[in-house]
Design an enzyme around this catalytic site. Structure first.
Site, mmCIF file in Angstrom:
data_model
loop_
_atom_site.group_PDB
_atom_site.id
_atom_site.type_symbol
_atom_site.label_atom_id
_atom_site.label_comp_id
_atom_site.label_asym_id
_atom_site.label_seq_id
_atom_site.Cartn_x
_atom_site.Cartn_y
_atom_site.Cartn_z
ATOM 1 N NE ARG A 182 1.976 -4.456 -10.402
ATOM 2 C CZ ARG A 182 0.705 -3.977 -10.323
ATOM 3 N NH1 ARG A 182 -0.122 -4.107 -9.865
ATOM 4 N NH2 ARG A 182 1.054 -2.489 -11.019
ATOM 5 C CB CYS A 238 -1.917 -0.277 -4.171
ATOM 6 S SG CYS A 238 -3.266 0.950 -4.730
#
Length: 285
Positions: A182, A238
């Site tokens: 990611r 995050c």
């Protein structure tokens, strides 16, 4: 003092005055999974707080604030009071997501200036069950008469605009806490764009634990962040401000003191098409 406790420690203190147990189990792909699991079995006396309702505020138009915006301090204080948490209460939080959801609660308590100790249960509910400790399906009663007085520590936070201004600035390090694919922009299952904030380095939050799932020592955490200066301003993010929190505590455990959470994180950043996006690996710190 460590910020996690083993199930034996908690088993010896069940029902102890001044201690509140909080179940924060939550699945990102099924928002009701946690409450179903809690209804079936939980640690006796534990209250349930839901990430998307109790530990987050309402979502905002256009994705501003991210997928899990911070709750308003007054709303959070009301939630805490009704489960018996006052400013000096000892709190132990658990989940079954490796400590990510439990860490969110611990960070929120730090943010509103909690005076009492806040611990994570090592190994979560699975470790509790594996040790053969008792479980319950009874929901404890709402507590009356406790008013939580938040003292918000806004120095623990940083905004999207501030992050944008910090990119490339000497003395500032941006840490992306998501899994490497990611971070590199190879996949993005949840948010509008794939990639990361330019200049960010990748330190996957789950690498703060050993192979057996126990949390690493302060010395081991320091090894994860080798090369960073204790004088640096460290910005941690995050996907939505949840799994970054274990990295915040790992950094604090390792001796870093100027650590800030970008609470909206990638879900907030990628909601604005004007924000720059980088892909691939940045130079390691």
């Amino acid at each position: 003092m460590t910020y996690f406790k083993k199930s034996e420690w908690l088993a010896e203190r069940l029902g102890q005055a001044g201690l509140v147990i909080v179940d924060t189990r939550y699945a990102l792909n099924d928002s009701e999974a946690g409450i179903r699991a809690y209804a079936e079995a939980h640690i006796p006396g534990a209250y349930y707080l839901k990430l998307s309702h109790d530990l987050s505020g309402p979502k905002r138009p256009g994705g501003e604030g991210g997928r899990h915006p911070l709750p308003e301090p007054a709303a959070l204080a009301e939630v805490l009071g009704r489960i018996g948490i006052g400013r000096s209460t000892t709190v132990i939080s658990y989940d079954d997501q490796g400590g990510a959801m439990a860490s969110r609660l611990r960070w929120l308590l730090q943010w509103i200036g909690h005076d009492g100790d806040v611990f994570l249960l090592e190994g979560g509910f699975a470790a509790w069950q594996a040790a053969g400790h008792p479980v319950s399906s009874e929901t404890p009663a709402v507590v009356e008469g406790i008013t939580y007085e938040p003292v918000v520590q806004n120095g623990l936070l940083i905004s999207q605009a501030e992050v944008r201004a910090k990119i490339g600035q000497a003395g500032t390090v941006i840490i992306d806490s998501r899994e490497a694919p990611r971070y590199r922009g190879e996949v993005e299952p949840l948010d509008p764009a794939a990639g990361h904030i330019p200049g960010a380095i990748n330190r996957f939050w789950n690498e703060g634990k050993r192979a057996d799932g126990t949390w690493k020592s302060p010395e081991e955490q320091a090894e994860r962040f080798a090369g960073l200066s204790k004088d640096d301003e460290i910005i941690v993010y995050c996907g939505s401000g949840v799994t970054a929190t274990p990295n915040v505590f790992a950094l604090q455990d390792a001796g870093f003191r100027n650590v800030k959470l970008y609470a909206g994180s990638w879900s907030d950043w990628s909601s604005d098409v004007e924000n720059p996006v980088a892909v691939g690996d940045e130079e390691k710190a």
